[in-house]
Design a protein around this motif. Structure first.
Motif, short mmCIF file in Angstrom:
data_model
loop_
_atom_site.label_atom_id
_atom_site.label_comp_id
_atom_site.label_asym_id
_atom_site.label_seq_id
_atom_site.Cartn_x
_atom_site.Cartn_y
_atom_site.Cartn_z
N GLY A 108 16.87 54.90 82.96
CA GLY A 108 16.51 54.33 81.66
C GLY A 108 17.57 54.49 80.61
O GLY A 108 17.52 53.82 79.56
N GLU A 109 18.55 55.38 80.82
CA GLU A 109 19.60 55.60 79.85
C GLU A 109 20.56 54.40 79.80
O GLU A 109 20.98 53.88 80.83
CB GLU A 109 20.41 56.85 80.19
CG GLU A 109 19.64 58.15 80.06
CD GLU A 109 19.58 58.67 78.63
OE1 GLU A 109 20.14 58.00 77.72
OE2 GLU A 109 19.00 59.75 78.42
N ARG A 110 20.91 54.00 78.58
CA ARG A 110 21.91 52.95 78.41
C ARG A 110 23.31 53.57 78.42
O ARG A 110 23.49 54.68 77.91
CB ARG A 110 21.69 52.21 77.10
CG ARG A 110 20.35 51.51 76.98
CD ARG A 110 20.31 50.64 75.73
NE ARG A 110 20.63 51.42 74.53
CZ ARG A 110 21.16 50.90 73.42
NH1 ARG A 110 21.45 49.62 73.36
NH2 ARG A 110 21.41 51.67 72.38
N TYR A 111 24.28 52.83 78.94
CA TYR A 111 25.63 53.37 79.00
C TYR A 111 26.65 52.25 79.15
O TYR A 111 26.33 51.13 79.52
CB TYR A 111 25.78 54.37 80.15
CG TYR A 111 25.77 53.74 81.54
CD1 TYR A 111 26.94 53.47 82.23
CD2 TYR A 111 24.56 53.40 82.16
CE1 TYR A 111 26.93 52.89 83.49
CE2 TYR A 111 24.54 52.81 83.42
CZ TYR A 111 25.73 52.57 84.08
OH TYR A 111 25.72 51.99 85.33
N LYS A 112 27.92 52.59 78.87
CA LYS A 112 29.09 51.76 79.13
C LYS A 112 30.26 52.68 79.43
O LYS A 112 30.13 53.91 79.36
CB LYS A 112 29.42 50.86 77.94
CG LYS A 112 28.52 49.64 77.77
CD LYS A 112 29.03 48.76 76.63
CE LYS A 112 28.19 47.50 76.48
NZ LYS A 112 28.70 46.63 75.40
N PHE A 113 31.40 52.08 79.71
CA PHE A 113 32.63 52.84 79.90
C PHE A 113 33.62 52.51 78.79
O PHE A 113 33.86 51.33 78.49
CB PHE A 113 33.25 52.54 81.27
CG PHE A 113 32.40 52.99 82.42
CD1 PHE A 113 32.17 54.33 82.66
CD2 PHE A 113 31.81 52.06 83.26
CE1 PHE A 113 31.38 54.76 83.71
CE2 PHE A 113 31.01 52.47 84.32
CZ PHE A 113 30.79 53.82 84.54
N ALA A 114 34.17 53.57 78.20
CA ALA A 114 35.23 53.42 77.20
C ALA A 114 36.56 53.65 77.91
O ALA A 114 36.79 54.73 78.45
CB ALA A 114 35.03 54.42 76.07
#
Length: 729
Positions: A186-192
């Motif tokens: 359920g956690e939202r994420y992306k890569f920087a």
């Protein structure tokens, strides 16, 4: 050392503070390289940080911020496993294990398979995987970015702060990894990502994400790792037989978002379970074919410009919801095929394009890597990691979601380097030719792996040229697809049907020519969404004549299609003779079913599917020349066609006769191969379909009158703009 002193050189401190340090695991976590152990953490904005025992009962030490940098460090009196107790502004206290206290995450086998580009369960190695590491629940993140200088995972769990969770690079794989404790599905994420040139890239969604934020959001979502309890064992065991070239296959093509829009309720997979599956089953289709349901940023692309090749779009619910839909379809004896797009991808900043600052997934040269028509990037099929990514995506749908087939989109654009390009706009292959040898190799590899790992699943090529051997096995030099869309049949037949019946005699070959090559491949006859968009109008809108003739022509078109060699595909709305062109923002014109003519077409489709499945002669030898025989193919003056469909020995033949003029023809004699009663199993002019009810009273006996080389014949009445099918017995 003492707390508050700088044990790093100032350059490293600044890199940690600014989020540019390339090797965080070398300087963060518990360090034993001084006179006493100490812990260092990057926690910008924290008010205080303590190091405590895992049970929270002991304080091992306090960390101090170094010169307002957001970098905290301090000595600890124990080397036991520890927690960071972080006090944030506003009084919030967070207790968590330190991500930099965990060892290497990806195992040797994963790294080996990644290095060999043969990791076909890619979503279990890369992406976000909820798991327990060293007794601690959390999420392991891993991403392939070999040319990046630095990669960090960002999300709600760290306030989207790219300084807080920089990842470890595993060489030589080019994969970055980190374990974030105490978070889960359920956690939202992306890569920087910082590129090789030091430039910060736009934050990137996870290429291997198994769940994604609902558009217009672009974040990836940690998916559940709990296995689904399937109930489709019987279906999966029978699937190979259901998908044989000798089986009846009819596909109902659907864009779920515009199939039906219920008042006050959002279209989702639960709605599809409740409404779509029973509807398709009731019409007798064997499969639902979904326009792409991979995550895609722009709804107006209908899914044909996807960025999340491992994630069902969040528009209709969660991945678990999609799985339940597939399971429910199988329970209703309905297969599910998804359109899958490995040819190209959009250049949205958060996606695959220049993912690590280089052309990682696409060709760098626009003559190879940019699709002019669609403003999209073209995958570099010659790069083994890209092939692995795409094949693993296809397998993910087949293995994890139990999808029954992949309809591979835009195959022609993959096969030819000069596809839709002028001279000078493309690069020849190593032999100077126009064939894309790398794409050919990819497609063969894909189909070989699917046959090996997903028995019973099918691949279907949307391929619009005469490329040889599309459905021939890879061992015999073919591409290895199970079926191919017969675009030539579609084009020629629709062109014929659009002619005024007066002029059809001059386009007679529009019907007969398709039988010259009908058995060169294993074909699906498509009347797809492509034929009812972009100003092409609806199917019934293409038909000539007044209202009665339009409906009669459409019914005749369906009669020809369902009795012609090849599997069947019809786009939603065609079954109700929708008058207007498809609009992805609207829904099928269900209200038209109040008109008996529209309802009659829907009933015809149901009966055609029933007859097609019930009569082996209409499907058992679809891909064999012995399954078809012309009886009359040269009556241009009357625009009449007659042919036999033949099954295996002992299976009754079916005679199909089409009269493509509005003139009823009485006493039309046709020779047949066997004496006896021939039952009229189909008449598209029947009154129950909205026709004029001209026919043969349910069937008739042969007479001993020689005709068409046979000793017996039938004295038939041919309905106007109608197709009849008669079965022996």
């Amino acid at each position: 050392m003492s707390a508050g002193t700088i044990s790093l050189d100032r350059g490293a401190l600044q890199q940690l503070s600014h989020g540019t340090h390339a090797d965080p695991f070398a300087v963060l976590g518990r360090r034993d390289d001084g006179a006493e152990p100490y812990v260092r953490a990057v926690l910008p904005g924290a008010e205080s940080v303590e190091v405590v025992s895992r049970d929270g009962k002991q304080v091992f030490g306090a960390l101090k911020e170094l010169e307002g940098s957001g970098v905290f460090e301090g000595p600890v009196k124990s080397v036991d496993p520890y927690l960071l107790k972080i006090r944030w502004p506003g009084g919030t206290v967070q207790e968590t294990e330190d991500p930099y206290s965990f060892g290497l995450l990806l195992g040797d086998l994963d790294l080996y398979l990644l290095g060999e580009s043969r990791h076909f369960e890619l979503a279990k190695a890369l992406g976000a995987n909820a798991m327990t590491v060293e007794g601690v629940a959390g999420v392991r993140f891993a991403v392939w970015a070999p040319n990046a200088r630095r990669v960090a995972v960002i999300g709600d769990f760290n306030a989207w702060d790219s300084r807080r969770a920089p990842m470890r690079l595993r060489q030589p794989s080019g994969v970055w990894e980190i374990f974030i404790p105490r978070i889960g599905p359920g956690e939202r994420y992306k890569f920087a990502i910082i590129g090789h040139d030091g430039a910060r890239l736009p934050d990137k969604a996870d290429p291997i994400a198994r769940s994604a934020e609902k558009a217009p959001g672009t974040a990836s979502i940690v998916a559940s790792s709990e296995p689904y309890k399937w109930s489709d064992e019987r279906w999966m065991a029978e699937r190979q037989g259901r998908h044989a070239a000798s089986a009846p296959l009819s596909f109902y093509e659907v864009h779920l978002g515009s199939w039906m829009k219920p008042d006050g309720r959002e279209v989702d997979w639960d709605f599809a379970i409740e409404k779509l599956i029973p509807y398709v089953a009731g019409l007798g289709f064997t499969h639902i074919e979904l326009l792409p349901v991979s995550e895609h940023p722009f709804g107006g692309s209908w899914g044909y410009q996807p960025l999340g090749l491992f994630a069902p779009t969040g528009r209709y619910g969660s991945p678990e919801d999609f799985v339940r839909f597939v399971d429910a379809a199988h329970a209703a004896d309905i297969g599910v095929v998804v359109d899958w797009v490995p040819a190209h991808f959009p250049t949205d900043a958060h996606g695959l394009y220049r993912f690590d600052g280089t052309s990682l997934y696409e060709h760098a040269d626009p003559r190879e890597g940019f699709h002019i028509d669609w403003n999209t990037a073209i995958y570099n099929f010659g790069r083994k990691e890209v092939q692995n990514f795409l094949i693993a995506s296809g397998l993910h749908w087949l293995e994890e979601f139990h999808v029954d087939g992949l309809r591979v989109d835009a195959v022609a654009s993959m096969l030819y380097r000069d596809y839709s390009r002028k001279a000078g706009e493309w690069i020849p292959n190593q032999y100077g030719g126009r064939e894309n040898l790398e794409a050919v190799g990819f497609l063969k590899h894909l189909n070989a792996v699917v046959r090996e790992r997903a028995p019973g699943a099918i691949t279907i090529a949307e391929e619009s040229t005469a490329w040889p051997g599309v459905t021939q096995s890879t061992e015999e030099g073919g591409l290895g697809f199970h079926f191919k869309w017969n675009m030539g049949w579609m084009h020629d037949t629709l062109h014929y049907m659009e002619q005024n019946p007066i002029y059809r005699q001059y386009d007679h070959d529009g019907i007969t020519f398709g039988l010259v090559y009908a058995f060169s491949e294993k074909f699906v006859l498509p009347l797809s969404h492509d034929e009812v968009v972009h100003g092409k109008g609806s199917l019934i809108g293409k038909m000539p004549g007044d209202a009665w003739q339009k409906f009669a022509n459409l019914r005749a078109l369906y009669g020809i299609m369902w009795t012609h060699p090849g599997k069947k595909l019809l786009f939603m709305g065609g079954e109700v003779a929708q008058q207007r062109e498809w609009n992805h923002d609207d829904q099928v014109d269900w209200a038209s079913l109040d008109d008996p003519n529209h309802a009659g077409v829907q009933r015809l489709i149901r009966d055609l599917n029933r007859i097609y499945s019930a009569e082996p002669a209409l499907h058992a030898r679809d891909a064999e020349p012995a399954g078809f025989r012309w009886v009359i193919g040269d009556d241009r003056a009357n625009s009449v066609f007659a042919f036999l469909r033949l099954g295996e020995d002992g299976q009754p033949p079916v005679l199909v006769v089409a009269n493509m003029t509005p003139i009823p023809r009485h006493g039309y004699r046709i020779g047949v191969p066997a004496a006896g009663f021939w039952t009229e199993a189909l008449n598209t002019d029947a009154g129950i379909y909205g026709g004029s009810n001209v026919g043969n009273g349910g069937g008739l006996e042969t007479t001993a009158v020689e005709s068409h080389g046979e000793a017996q014949s039938l004295d038939l009445t041919l309905p106007p703009l109608g197709v009849i099918a008669l079965r022996l017995g």
